[in-house]
Design an enzyme around this catalytic site. Structure first.
Site, mmCIF file in Angstrom:
data_model
loop_
_atom_site.group_PDB
_atom_site.id
_atom_site.type_symbol
_atom_site.label_atom_id
_atom_site.label_comp_id
_atom_site.label_asym_id
_atom_site.label_seq_id
_atom_site.Cartn_x
_atom_site.Cartn_y
_atom_site.Cartn_z
ATOM 1 N NE ARG A 45 1.306 11.539 7.670
ATOM 2 C CZ ARG A 45 1.524 12.562 8.490
ATOM 3 N NH1 ARG A 45 0.519 13.235 8.989
ATOM 4 N NH2 ARG A 45 2.731 12.910 8.808
ATOM 5 C CB CYS A 50 -4.256 5.312 10.788
ATOM 6 S SG CYS A 50 -4.895 3.982 9.781
ATOM 7 C CG ASP A 66 2.966 0.430 9.522
ATOM 8 O OD1 ASP A 66 2.739 1.309 10.371
ATOM 9 O OD2 ASP A 66 3.326 0.682 8.362
ATOM 10 N NE ARG A 77 0.316 9.138 10.899
ATOM 11 C CZ ARG A 77 0.013 8.352 9.881
ATOM 12 N NH1 ARG A 77 -1.199 7.943 9.709
ATOM 13 N NH2 ARG A 77 0.960 7.984 9.040
ATOM 14 N NE ARG A 102 -7.549 4.521 5.571
ATOM 15 C CZ ARG A 102 -7.317 5.732 6.019
ATOM 16 N NH1 ARG A 102 -7.923 6.146 7.098
ATOM 17 N NH2 ARG A 102 -6.489 6.538 5.409
ATOM 18 C CE LYS A 138 -1.871 1.353 4.089
ATOM 19 N NZ LYS A 138 -1.388 2.668 4.548
ATOM 20 C CG ASN A 139 2.314 2.540 3.603
ATOM 21 O OD1 ASN A 139 1.134 2.880 3.401
ATOM 22 N ND2 ASN A 139 2.756 2.171 4.791
HETATM 23 C C1 EPZ Z 1 4.339 6.101 6.907
HETATM 24 O O1 EPZ Z 1 3.668 7.144 7.590
HETATM 25 C C2 EPZ Z 1 3.305 5.042 6.678
HETATM 26 N N1 EPZ Z 1 2.199 5.607 5.905
HETATM 27 C C3 EPZ Z 1 2.804 4.519 8.015
HETATM 28 O O2 EPZ Z 1 1.976 3.414 7.720
HETATM 29 C C4 EPZ Z 1 3.975 4.039 8.859
HETATM 30 O O3 EPZ Z 1 3.510 3.710 10.152
HETATM 31 C C5 EPZ Z 1 5.036 5.130 8.977
HETATM 32 O O4 EPZ Z 1 5.425 5.585 7.662
HETATM 33 C C6 EPZ Z 1 6.298 4.666 9.699
HETATM 34 O O5 EPZ Z 1 6.848 3.542 9.069
HETATM 35 C C7 EPZ Z 1 2.300 5.763 4.587
HETATM 36 O O6 EPZ Z 1 3.310 5.423 3.966
HETATM 37 C C8 EPZ Z 1 1.144 6.329 3.863
HETATM 38 P P1 EPZ Z 1 6.649 9.117 9.256
HETATM 39 P P2 EPZ Z 1 4.346 8.581 7.701
HETATM 40 O O7 EPZ Z 1 6.643 10.429 8.582
HETATM 41 O O8 EPZ Z 1 5.127 8.829 6.477
HETATM 42 C C9 EPZ Z 1 6.447 12.284 12.931
HETATM 43 C C10 EPZ Z 1 0.126 1.979 8.046
HETATM 44 O O9 EPZ Z 1 -0.334 1.316 9.028
HETATM 45 N N2 EPZ Z 1 6.262 13.330 11.921
HETATM 46 O O10 EPZ Z 1 7.808 8.215 9.031
HETATM 47 O O11 EPZ Z 1 3.278 9.512 8.055
HETATM 48 C C11 EPZ Z 1 5.265 11.328 12.950
HETATM 49 O O12 EPZ Z 1 4.210 11.847 13.704
HETATM 50 C C12 EPZ Z 1 0.660 3.338 8.262
HETATM 51 O O13 EPZ Z 1 0.140 1.566 6.884
HETATM 52 C C13 EPZ Z 1 6.216 14.652 12.315
HETATM 53 O O14 EPZ Z 1 6.315 14.973 13.502
HETATM 54 O O15 EPZ Z 1 5.299 8.329 8.928
HETATM 55 C C14 EPZ Z 1 5.866 10.067 13.506
HETATM 56 O O16 EPZ Z 1 5.906 10.159 14.879
HETATM 57 C C15 EPZ Z 1 0.198 4.079 9.388
HETATM 58 N N3 EPZ Z 1 6.068 15.611 11.362
HETATM 59 C C16 EPZ Z 1 7.283 10.106 12.951
HETATM 60 O O17 EPZ Z 1 7.543 11.457 12.560
HETATM 61 C C17 EPZ Z 1 5.967 15.309 10.034
HETATM 62 O O18 EPZ Z 1 5.833 16.230 9.214
HETATM 63 C C18 EPZ Z 1 7.538 9.213 11.725
HETATM 64 O O19 EPZ Z 1 6.463 9.358 10.809
HETATM 65 C C19 EPZ Z 1 6.018 13.960 9.638
HETATM 66 C C20 EPZ Z 1 6.169 12.976 10.601
#
Ligand code: EPZ
Length: 418
Positions: free
Chosen positions: A94, A118, A306, A123, A398, A22-23
């Site tokens: 997202r 989610c 995940d 986030r 999803r 998916k991602n």
């Molecule tokens: C991706 O989310 C995935 N989603 C998530 O998959 C996955 O859990 C996550 O990466 C970590 O592997 C998609 O690819 C669509 P991050 P993403 O930016 O990109 C903080 C699933 O179950 N952060 O690596 O949103 C954030 O809050 C899902 O399929 C900020 O503070 O994750 C988190 O604590 C859910 N500001 C950390 O960084 C920002 O602008 C890492 O998030 C961006 C992120």
């Protein structure tokens, strides 16, 4: 609202072919619309609702997105001409932040709803916005939308805070048509990043270093559509392995890249399951009861966040205590309240859950509030005595397609009911 009705207690046995990630698909589908020449054909595209929603957003912007067969999608980016994404669709996922990168690169202007996604924590999107600004865009958030505008995007050095996956993807997409070279430091290492880099490389962007913390992207002037196969969904594969484990069964996931599941496999072995890795499959054979083991989530190659919730669920029936620490998202234990209805013994203290394994779970009506927590309730139901009703199947759709059918094929008693 639809629910899954599960009569638990049957060991799952059999083989499952896993669909595309998916991602990865969300990133690559968006990136496909960067190309104005030719057509991109994507194979192994999963038909999860998040992916279908993103296809609809791209169509709304003017791209031609057509399913040619199950799993095969063609994308023509030439017609992208609208800079505002449909609010109600974009706010749902997202992955729609990547649309900002796409529109900035293609049209120099974007209006996209601040994404939801989610319910697993706050986030924020501040890293993404900082990235767009670094490449030369003016960015505001107003009335629920991200407004971004750039006369010209220029390659720059950018430090990716917290090795954010989404920010790394967004910067790669945006930098693909920027002038000069963008250098990402502390970039995410996830396999989906490497998949995107391989795809961008085919379109004509020079990307070096994907899979390491330093990625260089040399912007191109014009890109041409190509053929690409999306990598398998390691999270879905891991979920089915855990479904096998929690029921004391024997399951093989096929069409996977075992290296992407290595950490999960090691933890399942540590807990007492037998793992058999082949070239493109991974099998699990689980005793009636596993041992409790500790897990700390982390960016790749650490234990994937995940899969934390399915693993925690598995540990509710293991012998002894396991300590599960979530270091990526700030609220990924919400589903524990629902698990408690089934007789688990779990204490959550901030980012850590202490799980004391119990002998048996009992079925109960429970409610999914997000994707992976939702599927974890299904896993608990598969193992529980009696009937479990998991409400909120739309959250699970999803990221899993035909979940009930796949589980039925493995011998589960599960139905989707209205
Ligand atoms: C991706 O989310 C995935 N989603 C998530 O998959 C996955 O859990 C996550 O990466 C970590 O592997 C998609 O690819 C669509 P991050 P993403 O930016 O990109 C903080 C699933 O179950 N952060 O690596 O949103 C954030 O809050 C899902 O399929 C900020 O503070 O994750 C988190 O604590 C859910 N500001 C950390 O960084 C920002 O602008 C890492 O998030 C961006 C992120």
């Amino acid at each position: 609202m639809a629910s899954f009705r599960i009569r638990g207690g049957r060991p799952l046995e059999g083989r499952v072919a896993v669909q595309g990630s998916k991602n990865s698909a969300l990133a690559i589908l968006t990136a496909a619309a960067l190309a104005v020449d030719g057509e991109t054909t994507l194979e192994n595209v999963p038909q999860y609702t998040d992916v279908l929603d993103l296809c609809q957003i791209l169509r709304d912007l003017g791209a031609e997105v057509v399913w040619r067969a199950p799993g095969t999608l063609t994308v023509r980016g030439e017609g992208v001409s609208k800079s505002e994404a449909p609010y109600d669709l974009a706010k749902k996922l997202r992955g729609s932040t990547y649309i900002v990168g796409l529109l900035l690169a293609r049209l120099g202007e974007a209006r996209v709803a601040v994404p939801g996604g989610c319910n697993i924590g706050t986030r924020p999107i501040d890293f993404h916005l900082k990235g767009f600004r670094t490449l030369g865009a003016e960015v505001e958030v107003e009335h629920g939308q991200i407004l971004a505008r750039a006369q010209r995007l220029r390659g720059q050095k950018f430090f990716v805070d917290r090795s954010s996956v989404g920010t790394t993807i967004n910067m790669m997409i945006t930098a693909s048509l920027a002038e000069g070279t963008t250098v990402l430091e502390n970039a995410a290492l996830e396999p989906e990043i490497v998949d995107l880099a391989n795809f961008l490389g085919k379109l004509g962007v020079k990307v070096r270093g994907a899979g390491t913390p330093n990625i260089r992207i040399e912007g191109a002037r014009r890109l041409t559509g190509q053929r690409h196969e999306i990598i398998p969904d390691r999270v879905v594969a891991g979920t089915y392995l855990m479904a096998g484990a929690i029921t004391g069964g024997r399951v093989e996931v096929q069409q996977v890249i075992p290296e992407h599941l290595r950490t999960v496999g090691l933890k399942l072995s540590e807990a007492g399951a037998e793992i058999v890795e082949k070239e493109d499959s991974m099998g699990i054979c689980s005793p009636r009861r596993l041992r409790g083991v500790d897990v700390q989530t982390g960016p790749h190659p650490g234990f994937a966040t995940d899969l934390q919730q399915p693993f925690l669920t598995l540990m509710t029936l293991a012998e002894g205590v396991s300590v599960i620490q979530e270091t990526v998202h700030d609220n990924r234990f919400g589903f524990v309240n629902e698990l408690q209805r089934m007789g688990t013994n779990i204490r959550v203290d901030r980012d850590t859950a202490i799980v004391r394994g119990v002998e048996a779970l009992t079925g109960a009506p429970v409610e999914a509030a997000e994707l992976r927590g939702g599927v974890s309730l299904v896993l608990a139901g598969l193992a529980a005595r009696g009937t479990t009703l998991v409400q909120g199947t739309h959250f699970i759709d999803r990221g899993y397609s035909n979940l009930e059918q796949t589980l039925q094929e493995l011998g589960a008693d599960i139905q989707r009911v209205e």
